[in-house]
Design a protein around this motif. Sequence first.
Motif, PDB file in Angstrom:
ATOM      1  N   ALA A  66       0.817  -1.203   0.000  1.00 24.18           N
ATOM      2  CA  ALA A  66       0.000   0.000   0.000  1.00 24.18           C
ATOM      3  C   ALA A  66       0.855   1.259   0.000  1.00 24.18           C
ATOM      4  CB  ALA A  66      -0.924  -0.008   1.222  1.00 24.18           C
ATOM      5  N   LEU A  67       2.145   1.136  -0.115  1.00 22.46           N
ATOM      6  CA  LEU A  67       3.052   2.270   0.015  1.00 22.46           C
ATOM      7  C   LEU A  67       3.159   3.007  -1.313  1.00 22.46           C
ATOM      8  CD1 LEU A  67       5.067   3.405   2.210  1.00 22.46           C
ATOM      9  CD2 LEU A  67       6.842   2.167   0.965  1.00 22.46           C
ATOM     10  N   PRO A  68       2.962   4.335  -1.327  1.00 20.90           N
ATOM     11  CA  PRO A  68       3.178   5.095  -2.559  1.00 20.90           C
ATOM     12  C   PRO A  68       4.637   5.032  -2.975  1.00 20.90           C
ATOM     13  CG  PRO A  68       1.936   6.381  -0.936  1.00 20.90           C
ATOM     14  CD  PRO A  68       2.455   5.171  -0.230  1.00 20.90           C
ATOM     15  N   VAL A  69       4.887   5.080  -4.286  1.00 26.06           N
ATOM     16  CA  VAL A  69       6.248   4.980  -4.797  1.00 26.06           C
ATOM     17  C   VAL A  69       7.106   6.126  -4.272  1.00 26.06           C
ATOM     18  CG1 VAL A  69       7.663   5.020  -6.886  1.00 26.06           C
ATOM     19  CG2 VAL A  69       5.546   3.713  -6.847  1.00 26.06           C
ATOM     20  N   ARG A  70       6.558   7.343  -4.272  1.00 24.31           N
ATOM     21  CA  ARG A  70       7.330   8.487  -3.793  1.00 24.31           C
ATOM     22  C   ARG A  70       7.774   8.278  -2.350  1.00 24.31           C
ATOM     23  NH1 ARG A  70       4.627  14.305  -4.418  1.00 24.31           N
ATOM     24  NH2 ARG A  70       4.776  13.620  -6.584  1.00 24.31           N
ATOM     25  N   GLN A  71       6.890   7.711  -1.537  1.00 19.08           N
ATOM     26  CA  GLN A  71       7.241   7.446  -0.148  1.00 19.08           C
ATOM     27  C   GLN A  71       8.289   6.341  -0.053  1.00 19.08           C
ATOM     28  OE1 GLN A  71       3.811   7.097   2.333  1.00 19.08           O
ATOM     29  NE2 GLN A  71       4.972   6.565   4.174  1.00 19.08           N
ATOM     30  N   GLY A  72       8.215   5.347  -0.936  1.00 17.75           N
ATOM     31  CA  GLY A  72       9.220   4.291  -0.948  1.00 17.75           C
ATOM     32  C   GLY A  72      10.605   4.829  -1.259  1.00 17.75           C
ATOM     33  N   VAL A  73      10.692   5.739  -2.251  1.00 18.32           N
ATOM     34  CA  VAL A  73      11.973   6.371  -2.573  1.00 18.32           C
ATOM     35  C   VAL A  73      12.477   7.174  -1.380  1.00 18.32           C
ATOM     36  CG1 VAL A  73      13.109   8.077  -4.055  1.00 18.32           C
ATOM     37  CG2 VAL A  73      11.483   6.457  -5.052  1.00 18.32           C
ATOM     38  N   LEU A  74      11.566   7.881  -0.714  1.00 17.00           N
ATOM     39  CA  LEU A  74      11.953   8.655   0.468  1.00 17.00           C
ATOM     40  C   LEU A  74      12.489   7.755   1.566  1.00 17.00           C
ATOM     41  CD1 LEU A  74      12.055  11.358   1.993  1.00 17.00           C
ATOM     42  CD2 LEU A  74       9.689  10.931   2.727  1.00 17.00           C
ATOM     43  N   TYR A  75      11.870   6.601   1.766  1.00 19.53           N
ATOM     44  CA  TYR A  75      12.347   5.650   2.776  1.00 19.53           C
ATOM     45  C   TYR A  75      13.784   5.204   2.478  1.00 19.53           C
ATOM     46  CZ  TYR A  75       7.758   4.933   5.001  1.00 19.53           C
ATOM     47  OH  TYR A  75       6.596   5.091   5.701  1.00 19.53           O
ATOM     48  N   VAL A  76      14.048   4.884   1.214  1.00 19.78           N
ATOM     49  CA  VAL A  76      15.396   4.454   0.845  1.00 19.78           C
ATOM     50  C   VAL A  76      16.395   5.590   1.063  1.00 19.78           C
ATOM     51  CG1 VAL A  76      16.854   3.643  -1.050  1.00 19.78           C
ATOM     52  CG2 VAL A  76      14.543   2.737  -0.797  1.00 19.78           C
ATOM     53  N   ALA A  77      16.006   6.819   0.716  1.00 20.26           N
ATOM     54  CA  ALA A  77      16.893   7.972   0.897  1.00 20.26           C
ATOM     55  C   ALA A  77      17.179   8.222   2.374  1.00 20.26           C
ATOM     56  CB  ALA A  77      16.279   9.213   0.254  1.00 20.26           C
ATOM     57  N   ILE A  78      16.154   8.101   3.219  1.00 20.38           N
ATOM     58  CA  ILE A  78      16.359   8.282   4.660  1.00 20.38           C
ATOM     59  C   ILE A  78      17.290   7.195   5.193  1.00 20.38           C
ATOM     60  CG2 ILE A  78      15.239   8.226   6.919  1.00 20.38           C
ATOM     61  CD1 ILE A  78      12.777   9.467   5.610  1.00 20.38           C
ATOM     62  N   ALA A  79      17.091   5.962   4.728  1.00 17.41           N
ATOM     63  CA  ALA A  79      17.958   4.864   5.161  1.00 17.41           C
ATOM     64  C   ALA A  79      19.409   5.137   4.784  1.00 17.41           C
ATOM     65  CB  ALA A  79      17.487   3.547   4.530  1.00 17.41           C
ATOM     66  N   ALA A  80      19.629   5.597   3.552  1.00 14.31           N
ATOM     67  CA  ALA A  80      20.995   5.883   3.108  1.00 14.31           C
ATOM     68  C   ALA A  80      21.613   7.021   3.906  1.00 14.31           C
ATOM     69  CB  ALA A  80      20.996   6.225   1.619  1.00 14.31           C
ATOM     70  N   THR A  81      20.805   8.030   4.221  1.00 12.69           N
ATOM     71  CA  THR A  81      21.303   9.133   5.041  1.00 12.69           C
ATOM     72  C   THR A  81      21.712   8.635   6.418  1.00 12.69           C
ATOM     73  OG1 THR A  81      19.851  10.677   3.857  1.00 12.69           O
ATOM     74  CG2 THR A  81      20.759  11.411   5.970  1.00 12.69           C
ATOM     75  N   ALA A  82      20.908   7.748   6.981  1.00 12.37           N
ATOM     76  CA  ALA A  82      21.243   7.175   8.289  1.00 12.37           C
ATOM     77  C   ALA A  82      22.524   6.360   8.207  1.00 12.37           C
ATOM     78  CB  ALA A  82      20.088   6.301   8.785  1.00 12.37           C
ATOM     79  N   TRP A  83      22.702   5.598   7.124  1.00 14.41           N
ATOM     80  CA  TRP A  83      23.950   4.844   6.942  1.00 14.41           C
ATOM     81  C   TRP A  83      25.146   5.792   6.877  1.00 14.41           C
ATOM     82  CZ3 TRP A  83      21.484   1.699   2.420  1.00 14.41           C
ATOM     83  CH2 TRP A  83      20.660   0.692   2.951  1.00 14.41           C
ATOM     84  N   GLY A  84      24.931   6.972   6.269  1.00 10.62           N
ATOM     85  CA  GLY A  84      26.014   7.934   6.142  1.00 10.62           C
ATOM     86  C   GLY A  84      26.526   8.444   7.471  1.00 10.62           C
ATOM     87  N   THR A  85      25.683   8.395   8.506  1.00  8.93           N
ATOM     88  CA  THR A  85      26.133   8.818   9.841  1.00  8.93           C
ATOM     89  C   THR A  85      26.878   7.706  10.565  1.00  8.93           C
ATOM     90  OG1 THR A  85      24.140   8.092  11.050  1.00  8.93           O
ATOM     91  CG2 THR A  85      24.061  10.259   9.994  1.00  8.93           C
ATOM     92  N   VAL A 104      28.439  15.848   3.945  1.00 12.36           N
ATOM     93  CA  VAL A 104      27.768  17.007   4.541  1.00 12.36           C
ATOM     94  C   VAL A 104      27.998  17.053   6.045  1.00 12.36           C
ATOM     95  CG1 VAL A 104      25.519  18.070   4.991  1.00 12.36           C
ATOM     96  CG2 VAL A 104      26.030  17.143   2.730  1.00 12.36           C
ATOM     97  N   ILE A 105      27.899  15.891   6.694  1.00 10.67           N
ATOM     98  CA  ILE A 105      28.148  15.833   8.135  1.00 10.67           C
ATOM     99  C   ILE A 105      29.591  16.235   8.450  1.00 10.67           C
ATOM    100  CG2 ILE A 105      28.361  14.252  10.107  1.00 10.67           C
ATOM    101  CD1 ILE A 105      25.975  12.721   8.890  1.00 10.67           C
ATOM    102  N   GLY A 106      30.522  15.760   7.627  1.00  7.02           N
ATOM    103  CA  GLY A 106      31.914  16.124   7.833  1.00  7.02           C
ATOM    104  C   GLY A 106      32.128  17.625   7.728  1.00  7.02           C
ATOM    105  N   MET A 107      31.419  18.257   6.796  1.00  8.34           N
ATOM    106  CA  MET A 107      31.556  19.697   6.612  1.00  8.34           C
ATOM    107  C   MET A 107      30.913  20.489   7.753  1.00  8.34           C
ATOM    108  SD  MET A 107      30.325  22.010   3.345  1.00  8.34           S
ATOM    109  CE  MET A 107      28.597  21.563   3.598  1.00  8.34           C
ATOM    110  N   LEU A 108      29.712  20.065   8.163  1.00  5.45           N
ATOM    111  CA  LEU A 108      28.981  20.829   9.168  1.00  5.45           C
ATOM    112  C   LEU A 108      29.447  20.546  10.591  1.00  5.45           C
ATOM    113  CD1 LEU A 108      25.333  20.526   7.761  1.00  5.45           C
ATOM    114  CD2 LEU A 108      26.948  22.412   7.484  1.00  5.45           C
ATOM    115  N   VAL A 109      29.761  19.288  10.891  1.00  5.63           N
ATOM    116  CA  VAL A 109      30.085  18.899  12.265  1.00  5.63           C
ATOM    117  C   VAL A 109      31.593  18.952  12.523  1.00  5.63           C
ATOM    118  CG1 VAL A 109      29.932  17.058  13.991  1.00  5.63           C
ATOM    119  CG2 VAL A 109      28.028  17.465  12.414  1.00  5.63           C
TER     120      VAL A 109
END
Length: 317
Positions: free
Chosen positions: A6-25, A275-280
């Motif tokens: 039942a997940l919209p495609v746009r939301q699915g892409v957002l989920y993957v992007a959030i996951a990748a951002t979390a991995w980046g930390t 980005v984290i390296g630059m800001l933090v």
Amino acid sequence: MQSSSALPVRQGVLYVAIAATAWGTGGGVAAELYGVGGIGPISVSFWRFLTGLGLLLAAHLVRRSRRPKTAVSLRGTFARNKRRALVAGFGLAVYQTAYFASVQQAGLTLATVVTLGSGPVLVTVGGRLLLNERAGAGGTAAVTSGVAGLVLLVGGADGSTGPAPLLGIGYALLSAVGYAGVTLLGRASGRRNTGGAFEATVTGFAVGTVCLLPMALLEGLMPDMERTARTLGLIVYLGAVPTALAYTLFFTGLGVVRATTASVVALVEPLAAAVIGMLVFHERLNAAVFVGGGLLLFAVLFLAAGERTVAGRPGGR
């Protein structure tokens, strides 16, 4: 977490992007834990998996208490999809441990470029051969743009190499194969809707934790607790954000997002780290980093738009 069907495609892409951002930390936190806890990469991975598994089990118990009639049994999920759980758990353990080994032998730059750069290529080929998902000319161009952006982004931020680059490249390729396998398996299961993404994540991490334990014991399992609060805080963060949260979102998103698109969107991980390296950490980034980040964002946005187009076609999924 709502079902992937039942997940919209746009939301699915957002989920993957959030996951990748979390991995980046996670990379910076893991590096800090090496110094504070005095343990190696395999043991860090084990504690990350174990903590993430504990948090996922706690969330599962809360879900069962609130919705006892609709809650999915973990035992039933594992019994119905035993092969999926075993392959996913083993693949998670292999690709994360091989990546850490690659960083040690080849350095962060080479390990990241080879692992994350070859991942989308392997996923694209695997998606075509195993899942009959066509990337098309536009998708191939987006993958190329994403990989080129990754090379510029990581190469511009750090040019160091490790003591054994060739061995490190071997580990990196092994890591990429494991990552591609987990991604394709998650996508195939999501398309067939064979059990909830959350429950599959729990069982996969249970298997991965068991796989990592023997190697972690050989490496040295227990961290130095001289700075107890900081060590425990780092372990809990690794288990909570780049593990339990990120992988639940990633596998949920794979239910509606093509494997190639997910693998390119996941390249947001090194962009987030930069980005984290630059800001933090106040790291200075050169022009190559900004050009690489732009190419990555172009690839991600192009494929995200393509996902909505495919989803809107009759029989597009």
